[in-house]
Enzyme design. Structure first.
Site, PDB file in Angstrom:
ATOM      1  N   LYS A  52       0.841  -1.206   0.000  1.00 48.92           N
ATOM      2  CA  LYS A  52       0.000   0.000   0.000  1.00 48.92           C
ATOM      3  C   LYS A  52       0.873   1.251   0.000  1.00 48.92           C
ATOM      4  O   LYS A  52       0.621   2.206  -0.729  1.00 48.92           O
ATOM      5  CB  LYS A  52      -0.948  -0.021   1.216  1.00 48.92           C
ATOM      6  CG  LYS A  52      -2.060  -1.046   1.053  1.00 48.92           C
ATOM      7  CD  LYS A  52      -2.845  -1.294   2.329  1.00 48.92           C
ATOM      8  CE  LYS A  52      -3.803  -2.475   2.113  1.00 48.92           C
ATOM      9  NZ  LYS A  52      -4.535  -2.859   3.313  1.00 48.92           N
ATOM     10  N   GLN A  96      -4.696  -1.481   9.407  1.00 52.87           N
ATOM     11  CA  GLN A  96      -4.546  -2.815   8.800  1.00 52.87           C
ATOM     12  C   GLN A  96      -5.160  -3.887   9.704  1.00 52.87           C
ATOM     13  O   GLN A  96      -4.844  -3.960  10.900  1.00 52.87           O
ATOM     14  CB  GLN A  96      -3.055  -3.104   8.553  1.00 52.87           C
ATOM     15  CG  GLN A  96      -2.788  -4.407   7.848  1.00 52.87           C
ATOM     16  CD  GLN A  96      -3.356  -4.446   6.423  1.00 52.87           C
ATOM     17  OE1 GLN A  96      -3.254  -3.479   5.671  1.00 52.87           O
ATOM     18  NE2 GLN A  96      -3.950  -5.560   6.057  1.00 52.87           N
ATOM     19  N   ASP A 119     -11.118   2.616   3.656  1.00 50.66           N
ATOM     20  CA  ASP A 119     -11.398   1.183   3.487  1.00 50.66           C
ATOM     21  C   ASP A 119     -12.886   0.936   3.241  1.00 50.66           C
ATOM     22  O   ASP A 119     -13.266  -0.146   2.797  1.00 50.66           O
ATOM     23  CB  ASP A 119     -10.971   0.407   4.746  1.00 50.66           C
ATOM     24  CG  ASP A 119      -9.627  -0.289   4.564  1.00 50.66           C
ATOM     25  OD1 ASP A 119      -9.253  -0.558   3.404  1.00 50.66           O
ATOM     26  OD2 ASP A 119      -8.962  -0.560   5.582  1.00 50.66           O
TER      27      ASP A 119
END
Ligand code: NDP
Length: 287
Positions: A52, A96, A119
């Site tokens: 990422k 995460q 997200d």
């Protein structure tokens, strides 16, 4: 033989478009900043976080990295999120997953301000998707819509079957296909006569989490098959939820593993980061 839906090429196109967009924003003095938080040192998470950050660097998105100790308390993590929520220079916040067991993932997801929820996991983002309002959409299903659209595969009026009903893949996938005017069925572990259900599909999205479970007996001839699964087999090779060799000969188009859905997830995360700094770009928005 089926057309191969090339997620590597399509994700690279999206990243190029985003890079151009970010360069133009920078020329106007606007910067895109993503805060990435990892708790603990789970090796798979470290790889995902690394990828990422690499994608951010390529596109020109500034990333702030927070690598917290495994022992970090929930309160400490929530305090960091609160601080980042309040920072005007931070556009997106990503935590995460999975988190260590002593931390409640639901609480952490809900702590991120919906405007920074790149997200797309916050209940407000999910509710907006459900009611057709602008908001962030979970990256993997948003990426699948881009794969279909950019491969010239129409969704409107098609029979779409999604196997799997998780909050991050199956459910948002079904909502997005519905938003694109597909006729949508969601199948799961309690579905009876699964093969009969999946054989109705013009577009079959498989997010079942079982290596090579879907063989040609589940697939209608000429269907489009999207394989979300990622697994490593005994020889350390990647495979999906679909038995590719068995299914590819009978369908019209199929995503390979690797090189199908996987690369799209990061591309759409990058898209959400750009959207967090600049309204309305690619996916995510109602039609
Ligand atoms: P989950 O394990 O959360 O969900 C699996 C779903 O499949 C559940 O809804 C379950 O039903 C259903 N299911 C399980 N067994 C059967 C069965 N025999 N018949 C019918 N349905 C069944 O998985 P995720 O949604 O998180 O992920 C799915 C796959 O996608 C995994 O392989 C994962 O690694 C991969 N993935 C890939 C990503 C990418 O970027 N390419 C991103 C995210 C995930 P029930 O609800 O009844 O238990």
């Amino acid at each position: 033989m089926a057309n191969i839906i090339d997620g590597k090429t399509i994700s690279a196109q999206i990243k190029e478009e985003l890079k151009e967009k970010v360069t133009a924003m920078q020329a106007e003095g606007r910067k895109v900043t993503l805060a990435v938080i990892q708790v603990g040192k789970d090796p798979a998470s470290s790889v995902y976080v690394g990828n990422k950050k690499k994608a951010c660097a390529y596109i020109g998105i500034h990333s702030l990295s927070y690598e917290l100790e495994e022992e970090t308390t929930q309160e400490e993590l929530l305090a960091l999120i609160e601080e980042l929520n309040g920072r005007k220079d931070v556009n997106g916040i990503l935590v995460q997953l999975p988190l260590p067991p002593h931390i409640d993932e639901g609480k952490v997801t809900e702590a991120i301000r919906p405007e920074k929820d790149v997200d797309g996991f916050h209940p407000e983002s999910v509710g907006k998707l459900c009611t057709g309002q602008p908001g962030f959409v979970s990256c993997t299903p948003a990426g699948i819509i881009q794969l279909l659209k950019r491969s010239g595969i129409g969704i409107a009026g098609k029979e779409c079957v999604v196997i799997g009903r998780s909050n991050i893949v199956g459910k948002p996938m079904a909502l997005l296909l519905l938003r694109e005017n597909g006729t949508v069925t969601i199948a799961h572990s309690k579905t009876k006569n699964l093969k009969e259900v999946t054989k109705r599909a013009d577009i079959l999205v498989v997010a079942v989490g079982k290596p090579k479970m879907i063989t040609k007996e589940y697939v209608k001839e000429g269907a489009v098959v999207i394989d979300v699964g990622i697994h490593r087999n005994a020889e350390n090779k990647l495979c999906g939820d679909v038995d590719y060799e068995d299914v590819a000969p009978i369908c019209s188009a199929i995503t390979p593993v690797p090189g199908g859905v996987g690369p799209m997830t990061i591309a759409m995360l990058m898209n959400n980061c750009v959207e967090s700094a600049d309204s309305c770009f690619l996916g995510g928005r109602p039609v």
